[in-house]
Design an enzyme around this catalytic site. Structure first.
Site, PDB file in Angstrom:
ATOM      1  N   HIS A 140       1.374   5.328   6.432  1.00  0.00           N
ATOM      2  CA  HIS A 140       1.136   5.918   5.120  1.00  0.00           C
ATOM      3  C   HIS A 140       1.327   7.429   5.185  1.00  0.00           C
ATOM      4  O   HIS A 140       1.636   7.970   6.249  1.00  0.00           O
ATOM      5  CB  HIS A 140      -0.272   5.557   4.637  1.00  0.00           C
ATOM      6  CG  HIS A 140      -0.486   4.086   4.473  1.00  0.00           C
ATOM      7  ND1 HIS A 140      -1.057   3.295   5.453  1.00  0.00           N
ATOM      8  CD2 HIS A 140      -0.195   3.242   3.447  1.00  0.00           C
ATOM      9  CE1 HIS A 140      -1.113   2.039   5.048  1.00  0.00           C
ATOM     10  NE2 HIS A 140      -0.596   1.977   3.831  1.00  0.00           N
ATOM     11  N   ASP A 143      -3.071   6.244  11.705  1.00  0.00           N
ATOM     12  CA  ASP A 143      -2.209   5.751  10.632  1.00  0.00           C
ATOM     13  C   ASP A 143      -0.927   6.567  10.634  1.00  0.00           C
ATOM     14  O   ASP A 143      -0.922   7.734  10.213  1.00  0.00           O
ATOM     15  CB  ASP A 143      -2.931   5.875   9.288  1.00  0.00           C
ATOM     16  CG  ASP A 143      -2.120   5.294   8.129  1.00  0.00           C
ATOM     17  OD1 ASP A 143      -0.964   4.891   8.349  1.00  0.00           O
ATOM     18  OD2 ASP A 143      -2.642   5.257   6.999  1.00  0.00           O
ATOM     19  N   SER A 158       0.810  -1.217   0.000  1.00  0.00           N
ATOM     20  CA  SER A 158       0.000   0.000   0.000  1.00  0.00           C
ATOM     21  C   SER A 158       0.845   1.269   0.000  1.00  0.00           C
ATOM     22  O   SER A 158       0.354   2.348  -0.354  1.00  0.00           O
ATOM     23  CB  SER A 158      -0.939   0.016   1.207  1.00  0.00           C
ATOM     24  OG  SER A 158      -0.219  -0.144   2.413  1.00  0.00           O
TER      25      SER A 158
END
Length: 598
Positions: A566, A563, A320
Site C-alpha cells: 500500500h 507494508d 484495498s
C-alpha cells in the site's frame, strides 16, 4: 576767474589757454565729428539706428517656428536661444545639448516616459491620424517631420521594437537619430487595450542594438499565427495533447508545491496509510509529481473537478489498493469544500475496513464517491466439503454480488491484482470453481483470464457506455526486499525513488492477460496502466509506519511486519487521481464536441 582754464601737458611746460565760453562747444564738435557737418548725413544715421532696433525687437518677441515649447517654459532663455540660432545656425548651444525633460510628475501617462538627449517627444490623442515629430541631427538642425501613424496591426517585422507598458489614452512616438549615423530608431509605446503599432513605413530602419525586454516577439507572433490559422484555444490544445499522450511513460520529478493537500488535514485516512501520524520522519516522498514524456498532466483542480462531478456518482470497485485511491480522492476534494461538515460517510462510518461498501457524500454538490470491496471482481464462494464442513472457493463465472448497485454509476474505476498473488490463489488447488464444478488444480494465470473475461462480459452487458466512463486501474507494484508481505519482506530503509529503469521489475503477465481482454470488449475501457510508474516509487510505502499500536508479537520484531504494497497518504495514489482527472476532462471535451456536431 570767469575764464575756463585747460591744462595740456607738453613736455615739462604747462601752457594755459584761455578760450571764450561761446566758442568752446563749437570747436570740440567740429574736431570730433566732422562727418556730421551736413543735416542729411545725420538723418540717415538716425534712421538706420531705428530700423536696427525695430528688427531686433521683432526677432526677440516672435516665437520660432522650430522651437518646441516646454510644459514649463523659460521665456528669456527660449527667445534668446531663437535669436542666437538665427544668426549662428550651426553652433551647438549649451542648452541644446542638455536633456529636455518634458515629463509632468503628476501625469500618469508621462511618469513612465522620459525624453533623453537628442530626443523630442510629441504627444497626441489616440484618435488622431498624424503628428509632427522634431528630428535633430548631430549639428542640431531642427526640422519638423510629419509622421503617419498606421493602422495598429501586429507584425513580425517589429522584432527590434521596444514595447513599454503605460497607461491608456495617449500614444507617444519617440524618434531619434544615433550620434554619427543617419538611421532612425523608433520606439513605439504600446498602450493597455490598444494593439501594437505597425512600422511607420516599409522602408523604416530600426537600430540594430534595439532590444525587446520581457517579450519574445517571434514566439508571440507564431502563437498569434497559430491561433489565427487553427482557431484553437489553450484548452483545445491541452485536450488534444492529452488525447495523443501516453500518460504512463514518464518519470517522477520533485515539486515542492506538492502534496495536493496538507498532511494531517484529512481525518478519513486509515491508520494503515497515515504514515506521518504513525511517526515516519522523512517527508520528501510527498513532494513528487508524475511527468509523462509526451505531455504535461494538468494539476488536479479540486474546484473544477467538483463542478464536473456535480450530481454524479463516482465508484471504485476492487481491493484495498483501490481503497487507497478512494481515500486519496476524498481528501483532495474535501480539502476544497467550504463547509466540510457537508462531506460525510453516508452511514456515519469512520473506519473503512471490513465492510462491503462505503459512500462519501458531498452534499453541496449532490455528488458521492463510493467504494465497493471486491478484491477479485468475481465472487468469493463457499462449497460444502466431503466431511460436512464448508470450504472457500472462487467463482470464476460470477461477478461480485454488489455489481447491480454500481452498474449505473457515471464513473467506475475497477481494479484487481494483489489478491491473486496469495498462496491459495497462486497454488490454485481445489479452489477455482465454475458452476458447481471445483477444479482440482488450475494455473493462476488461466484462472485470472477467466475471471477478467467474466468481468468484461458483465460490463458489456450491463454498463451503458454513453452514460458511464469505465476505467481499469492496473497492478500497483510492491517493493518487498528479503521476503514477501507475510515472510519478513522489508522496505523501511527506502527514502527515494528508483532513478534507473534497469532496476524496474518485469511487467506482470496478468496485466498482459488484462490488455487482451480489454482489446476485445465492446465497451470502451480506459486502462490506467500504473504498474511502471509505481515501480519507481519504492520509497512511498508505509513499511513499519503502518500503525501506531503494535501487537505484542509485532513489538518483539517490528521490522518483520512491514507494508510494502500500500501507499502512504498523501503520496503516490494522488498521482493516480491526477490521471483520473485528466481522463474526466477528456471525456467532458469529447461530449461537448459530440453535442456541437449533432
Amino acid at each position: 576767474m570767469a575764464d575756463t582754464t585747460k591744462y595740456t601737458p607738453i613736455s615739462t611746460t604747462i601752457t594755459t589757454t584761455t578760450t571764450p565760453p561761446n566758442n568752446l562747444h563749437k570747436l570740440d564738435f567740429k574736431n570730433l565729428f566732422p562727418i556730421l557737418k551736413t543735416k542729411t548725413t545725420i538723418t540717415l544715421a538716425y534712421t538706420f539706428m531705428l530700423i536696427f532696433i525695430a528688427f531686433t525687437l521683432f526677432l526677440a518677441f516672435s516665437p520660432s517656428s522650430t522651437t518646441t515649447i516646454s510644459s514649463t517654459p523659460n521665456l528669456s532663455t527660449s527667445q534668446f536661444s531663437s535669436i542666437f540660432s538665427y544668426f549662428f545656425p550651426n553652433t551647438t548651444t549649451p542648452q541644446s545639448s542638455q536633456t529636455h525633460n518634458t515629463t509632468n510628475p503628476f501625469d500618469p501617462i508621462q511618469t513612465n516616459t522620459s525624453t533623453t538627449r537628442s530626443t523630442n517627444a510629441t504627444s497626441q490623442s489616440p484618435i488622431s491620424n498624424t503628428t509632427t515629430n522634431t528630428q535633430k541631427n548631430s549639428s542640431q538642425d531642427v526640422l519638423p517631420i510629419p509622421v503617419q501613424i498606421p493602422i495598429p496591426i501586429p507584425t513580425p517585422t517589429t522584432n527590434n521594437t521596444q514595447i513599454a507598458k503605460i497607461e491608456p489614452s495617449t500614444v507617444k512616438n519617440h524618434t531619434s537619430i544615433s550620434d554619427g549615423t543617419n538611421s532612425n530608431q523608433t520606439t513605439n509605446v504600446t498602450l493597455q487595450g490598444v494593439a501594437p503599432v505597425a512600422p511607420v513605413t516599409p522602408h523604416q530602419n530600426l537600430s540594430s542594438n534595439s532590444s525587446l525586454k520581457g517579450v519574445d516577439l517571434n514566439n508571440y507572433t507564431a502563437s498569434l499565427a497559430k491561433k489565427k490559422n487553427n482557431g484553437k484555444s489553450k484548452y483545445t490544445e491541452l485536450m488534444e495533447s492529452l488525447m495523443n499522450c501516453d500518460f504512463f511513460h514518464g518519470e517522477w520529478v520533485k515539486d515542492d508545491s506538492y502534496p495536493l493537500y496538507k498532511p494531517g488535514s484529512c481525518s478519513i485516512i486509515d491508520e494503515q496509510f497515515n504514515c506521518i501520524r504513525n511517526g515516519r520522519p522523512d517527508k520528501d516522498f510527498q513532494k513528487y509529481k508524475w511527468k509523462p514524456k509526451g505531455c504535461t498532466l494538468p494539476r488536479l483542480d479540486a474546484h473544477k473537478l467538483l463542478d464536473l462531478l456535480r450530481g454524479k456518482r463516482l465508484v471504485f470497485v476492487g481491493d484495498s489498493l483501490n481503497r487507497n485511491m478512494w481515500e486519496s480522492l476524498i481528501c483532495i476534494l474535501k480539502n476544497s469544500v467550504k463547509d466540510k461538515k457537508n462531506v460525510y460517510e453516508a452511514n456515519g462510518r469512520v473506519h473503512f475496513r471490513g465492510e462491503a461498501s462505503y459512500s462519501f457524500v458531498f452534499k453541496d454538490y449532490n455528488f458521492s464517491v463510493e467504494l465497493f470491496v471486491s478484491p477479485f471482481l468475481v465472487q468469493e464462494w463457499e462449497m460444502p466439503d466431503k466431511n460436512g464442513t464448508k470450504k472457500e472457493t472462487l467463482r470464476l463465472d460470477l461477478v461480485g454480488r454488489s455489481s447491480d448497485q454500481y452498474k449505473d454509476a457515471d464513473i467506475i474505476v475497477f481494479n484487481t491484482g494483489h489478491w491473486w498473488t496469495h498462496d491459495k490463489t497462486s497454488k490454485g488447488k481445489d479452489y477455482y470453481q465454475e458452476g458447481s464444478h471445483v477444479y482440482d488444480e488450475m494455473n493462476v494465470l488461466e484462472a485470472f483470464r477467466r475471471a477478467i473475461t467474466t468481468w468484461g462480459r458483465w460490463v458489456d452487458t450491463n454498463v451503458n457506455p454513453s452514460k458511464s466512463l469505465v476505467l481499469f486501474r492496473g497492478y500497483s507494484a510492491s517493493h518487498f526486499s528479503g521476503g514477501q508481505w507475510n515472510s519478513g519482506g522489508q522496505c523501511d530503509h527506502e527514502t527515494a525513488p528508483i532513478d534507473n529503469e534497469k532496476y524496474l521489475t518485469e511487467y506482470p503477465p496478468k496485466m498482459r492477460v488484462l490488455e487482451k481482454v480489454l482489446k476485445y470488449m465492446k465497451t470502451p475501457v480506459s486502462y490506467l496502466n500504473i504498474t511502471r510508474m509505481t515501480d519507481f516509487r519504492k520509497d512511498g510505502h508505509p513499511s513499519i509506519y503502518r500503525k501506531q499500536n503494535l501487537s505484542p508479537e509485532e513489538r518483539k520484531s517490528p521490522l518483520r511486519y512491514q507494508d510494502c504494497s500500500h501507499w502512504c497518504l498523501p503520496g503516490v495514489p494522488d498521482a493516480w487521481n491526477e490521471i483520473l482527472y485528466a481522463e474526466i476532462l477528456m471525456r467532458e471535451y469529447r461530449n461537448q464536441h459530440q453535442q456541437k456536431g449533432s
